[in-house]
Design a protein around this motif. Structure first.
Motif, PDB file in Angstrom:
ATOM      1  N   ALA A  10      39.850  -8.367  50.874  1.00  0.00           N
ATOM      2  CA  ALA A  10      40.930  -9.313  51.175  1.00  0.00           C
ATOM      3  C   ALA A  10      40.874 -10.539  50.279  1.00  0.00           C
ATOM      4  N   ALA A  11      39.661 -11.039  49.995  1.00  0.00           N
ATOM      5  CA  ALA A  11      39.510 -12.314  49.294  1.00  0.00           C
ATOM      6  C   ALA A  11      39.868 -12.235  47.813  1.00  0.00           C
ATOM      7  N   VAL A  12      39.513 -11.158  47.138  1.00  0.00           N
ATOM      8  CA  VAL A  12      39.778 -11.057  45.693  1.00  0.00           C
ATOM      9  C   VAL A  12      41.280 -11.108  45.403  1.00  0.00           C
ATOM     10  N   PRO A  13      42.111 -10.266  46.039  1.00  0.00           N
ATOM     11  CA  PRO A  13      43.553 -10.396  45.782  1.00  0.00           C
ATOM     12  C   PRO A  13      44.119 -11.722  46.266  1.00  0.00           C
ATOM     13  N   ALA A  14      43.555 -12.274  47.349  1.00  0.00           N
ATOM     14  CA  ALA A  14      44.043 -13.563  47.848  1.00  0.00           C
ATOM     15  C   ALA A  14      43.846 -14.654  46.810  1.00  0.00           C
ATOM     16  N   VAL A  15      42.671 -14.693  46.198  1.00  0.00           N
ATOM     17  CA  VAL A  15      42.388 -15.718  45.195  1.00  0.00           C
ATOM     18  C   VAL A  15      43.229 -15.488  43.943  1.00  0.00           C
ATOM     19  N   LEU A  16      43.366 -14.233  43.521  1.00  0.00           N
ATOM     20  CA  LEU A  16      44.161 -13.945  42.323  1.00  0.00           C
ATOM     21  C   LEU A  16      45.634 -14.300  42.531  1.00  0.00           C
ATOM     22  N   ILE A  17      46.193 -13.928  43.673  1.00  0.00           N
ATOM     23  CA  ILE A  17      47.593 -14.252  43.954  1.00  0.00           C
ATOM     24  C   ILE A  17      47.791 -15.766  43.973  1.00  0.00           C
ATOM     25  N   THR A  18      46.861 -16.468  44.611  1.00  0.00           N
ATOM     26  CA  THR A  18      46.944 -17.926  44.666  1.00  0.00           C
ATOM     27  C   THR A  18      46.902 -18.528  43.271  1.00  0.00           C
ATOM     28  N   MET A  31      50.187 -20.006  49.373  1.00  0.00           N
ATOM     29  CA  MET A  31      49.974 -20.186  50.799  1.00  0.00           C
ATOM     30  C   MET A  31      49.470 -18.914  51.471  1.00  0.00           C
ATOM     31  N   LEU A  32      49.625 -17.769  50.829  1.00  0.00           N
ATOM     32  CA  LEU A  32      49.151 -16.528  51.417  1.00  0.00           C
ATOM     33  C   LEU A  32      47.636 -16.398  51.340  1.00  0.00           C
ATOM     34  N   GLY A  33      46.978 -17.276  50.578  1.00  0.00           N
ATOM     35  CA  GLY A  33      45.534 -17.163  50.403  1.00  0.00           C
ATOM     36  C   GLY A  33      44.761 -17.201  51.701  1.00  0.00           C
ATOM     37  N   VAL A  34      44.971 -18.250  52.494  1.00  0.00           N
ATOM     38  CA  VAL A  34      44.252 -18.375  53.764  1.00  0.00           C
ATOM     39  C   VAL A  34      44.629 -17.259  54.732  1.00  0.00           C
ATOM     40  N   PRO A  35      45.929 -16.946  54.945  1.00  0.00           N
ATOM     41  CA  PRO A  35      46.250 -15.843  55.867  1.00  0.00           C
ATOM     42  C   PRO A  35      45.622 -14.514  55.463  1.00  0.00           C
ATOM     43  N   MET A  36      45.586 -14.212  54.165  1.00  0.00           N
ATOM     44  CA  MET A  36      44.985 -12.949  53.737  1.00  0.00           C
ATOM     45  C   MET A  36      43.495 -12.926  54.032  1.00  0.00           C
ATOM     46  N   MET A  37      42.798 -14.008  53.726  1.00  0.00           N
ATOM     47  CA  MET A  37      41.366 -14.059  53.998  1.00  0.00           C
ATOM     48  C   MET A  37      41.089 -14.114  55.495  1.00  0.00           C
ATOM     49  N   ILE A  53      37.734 -23.526  45.288  1.00  0.00           N
ATOM     50  CA  ILE A  53      38.377 -22.652  44.300  1.00  0.00           C
ATOM     51  C   ILE A  53      39.729 -23.223  43.902  1.00  0.00           C
ATOM     52  N   LEU A  54      40.449 -23.777  44.877  1.00  0.00           N
ATOM     53  CA  LEU A  54      41.729 -24.420  44.572  1.00  0.00           C
ATOM     54  C   LEU A  54      41.533 -25.592  43.611  1.00  0.00           C
ATOM     55  N   CYS A  55      40.464 -26.360  43.823  1.00  0.00           N
ATOM     56  CA  CYS A  55      40.189 -27.493  42.935  1.00  0.00           C
ATOM     57  C   CYS A  55      39.932 -27.015  41.507  1.00  0.00           C
ATOM     58  N   LEU A  56      39.249 -25.881  41.358  1.00  0.00           N
ATOM     59  CA  LEU A  56      39.012 -25.318  40.031  1.00  0.00           C
ATOM     60  C   LEU A  56      40.328 -24.845  39.409  1.00  0.00           C
ATOM     61  N   MET A  57      41.166 -24.195  40.200  1.00  0.00           N
ATOM     62  CA  MET A  57      42.485 -23.781  39.707  1.00  0.00           C
ATOM     63  C   MET A  57      43.283 -24.989  39.250  1.00  0.00           C
ATOM     64  N   ILE A 209      41.201 -17.065  35.491  1.00  0.00           N
ATOM     65  CA  ILE A 209      41.881 -15.836  35.062  1.00  0.00           C
ATOM     66  C   ILE A 209      43.283 -15.777  35.648  1.00  0.00           C
ATOM     67  N   GLY A 210      43.395 -16.041  36.955  1.00  0.00           N
ATOM     68  CA  GLY A 210      44.695 -15.982  37.613  1.00  0.00           C
ATOM     69  C   GLY A 210      45.655 -17.048  37.122  1.00  0.00           C
ATOM     70  N   VAL A 211      45.152 -18.270  36.908  1.00  0.00           N
ATOM     71  CA  VAL A 211      46.019 -19.352  36.435  1.00  0.00           C
ATOM     72  C   VAL A 211      46.582 -19.031  35.057  1.00  0.00           C
ATOM     73  N   LEU A 212      45.767 -18.491  34.176  1.00  0.00           N
ATOM     74  CA  LEU A 212      46.235 -18.155  32.832  1.00  0.00           C
ATOM     75  C   LEU A 212      47.252 -17.014  32.861  1.00  0.00           C
ATOM     76  N   ILE A 213      47.052 -16.052  33.767  1.00  0.00           N
ATOM     77  CA  ILE A 213      48.043 -14.981  33.929  1.00  0.00           C
ATOM     78  C   ILE A 213      49.367 -15.571  34.412  1.00  0.00           C
ATOM     79  N   GLY A 214      49.292 -16.485  35.389  1.00  0.00           N
ATOM     80  CA  GLY A 214      50.493 -17.126  35.906  1.00  0.00           C
ATOM     81  C   GLY A 214      51.232 -17.908  34.841  1.00  0.00           C
ATOM     82  N   THR A 215      50.488 -18.607  33.988  1.00  0.00           N
ATOM     83  CA  THR A 215      51.098 -19.373  32.906  1.00  0.00           C
ATOM     84  C   THR A 215      51.826 -18.457  31.927  1.00  0.00           C
ATOM     85  N   ALA A 216      51.198 -17.313  31.607  1.00  0.00           N
ATOM     86  CA  ALA A 216      51.830 -16.357  30.690  1.00  0.00           C
ATOM     87  C   ALA A 216      53.124 -15.808  31.285  1.00  0.00           C
TER      88      ALA A 216
END
Length: 247
Positions: A10-18, A31-37, A53-57, A209-216
């Motif tokens: 649950a946590a890996v896709p939650a963090v990536l989606i976020t 916002m789906l991060g917490v509900p998924m986890m 993790i949000l602070c790092l993002m 990784i997720g932030v850079l994908i989102g930017t692209a």
């Protein structure tokens, strides 16, 4: 550190989606991060694990979107959000996570349906200190418990019809500031246990990784589709939150 494999399913896709959402779509699906986890752990623990993790993002997002953002909106939203965070911390023991989900989910659905029903050529709304302060305070309040400040922020920013880069940058700066503020009350109420922090560290590699994908992805979508996707995500968030609250 949490070692249950089901948690990471649950946590890996939650963090990536976020992260993808924060990197390119103003934090919409974040916002789906917490509900998924929270499907496998308590919502309070999920929020505590996700905050570092949000602070790092946010740090990665600030670097990608540096020198942009709507200054008028930020100077209106951020002071109000600080007040909302303080209210959230003081009333933390009186509100359940489901109360917050119902409030935020309703806001998300109402504003997304309004977007799809109104005429396509509706003029952008002017900036407003009053509206900005209201939605900023609500975003700070709802963000404190379940990191659900996205719909209130979108309720103010989306009708302004900012260029998508300015919208994303404003959202990133806003959440970077309020997530940094939240660290203090989270620490004071004992949310940062060793187990939670070590689990955050294990998931942290997914953040940049997720932030850079989102930017692209952000760079490949025009303004019209950006707003269509953003409001669609807002609607889906609302449904998810109401479902979690009632079922």
């Amino acid at each position: 550190m949490i070692t249950d494999p089901l948690f990471y399913v649950a946590a890996v896709p939650a963090v990536l989606i976020t992260a993808i959402s924060k990197g390119g779509f103003g934090g919409g699906l974040g916002m789906l991060g917490v509900p998924m986890m929270a499907l496998v752990i308590a919502p309070q623990q999920a929020a505590a694990i996700l905050l570092p993790i949000l602070c790092l993002m946010d740090a990665v997002g600030l670097w990608k979107f540096r020198a942009r953002g709507d200054l008028h909106s930020l100077t209106t939203l951020l002071p109000a959000a600080a007040v909302g965070i303080a209210l959230g911390a003081l009333t933390f023991q009186y509100f359940s996570a489901d109360h917050i989900r119902i409030l935020v989910g309703t806001i998300a659905i109402v504003f997304s349906v309004n977007y799809w029903l109104k005429p396509a050529d509706t003029a952008p709304k002017p900036r407003s200190r009053v509206r900005g302060s209201f939605w900023g305070a609500l975003a700070g309040f709802t963000s404190f418990s379940v990191h659900a400040g996205g719909p209130p922020l979108s309720a103010y920013l989306l009708p302004l019809k900012l260029p998508r880069w300015d919208f994303a940058a404003t959202s990133i700066i806003f959440f970077a500031a309020i997530n940094a503020i939240k660290v203090v009350p989270y620490a004071l109420i004992g949310q940062f246990t060793w187990d939670n922090l070590s689990t955050s560290a294990a998931l942290a590699i997914l953040a940049p990784i997720g932030v850079l994908i989102g930017t692209a992805l952000h760079n490949r979508i025009n303004d019209m589709w950006f707003y269509r996707v953003s409001y669609a995500m807002l609607f889906m968030m609302g449904l998810k939150l109401l479902y979690d609250a009632f079922f």
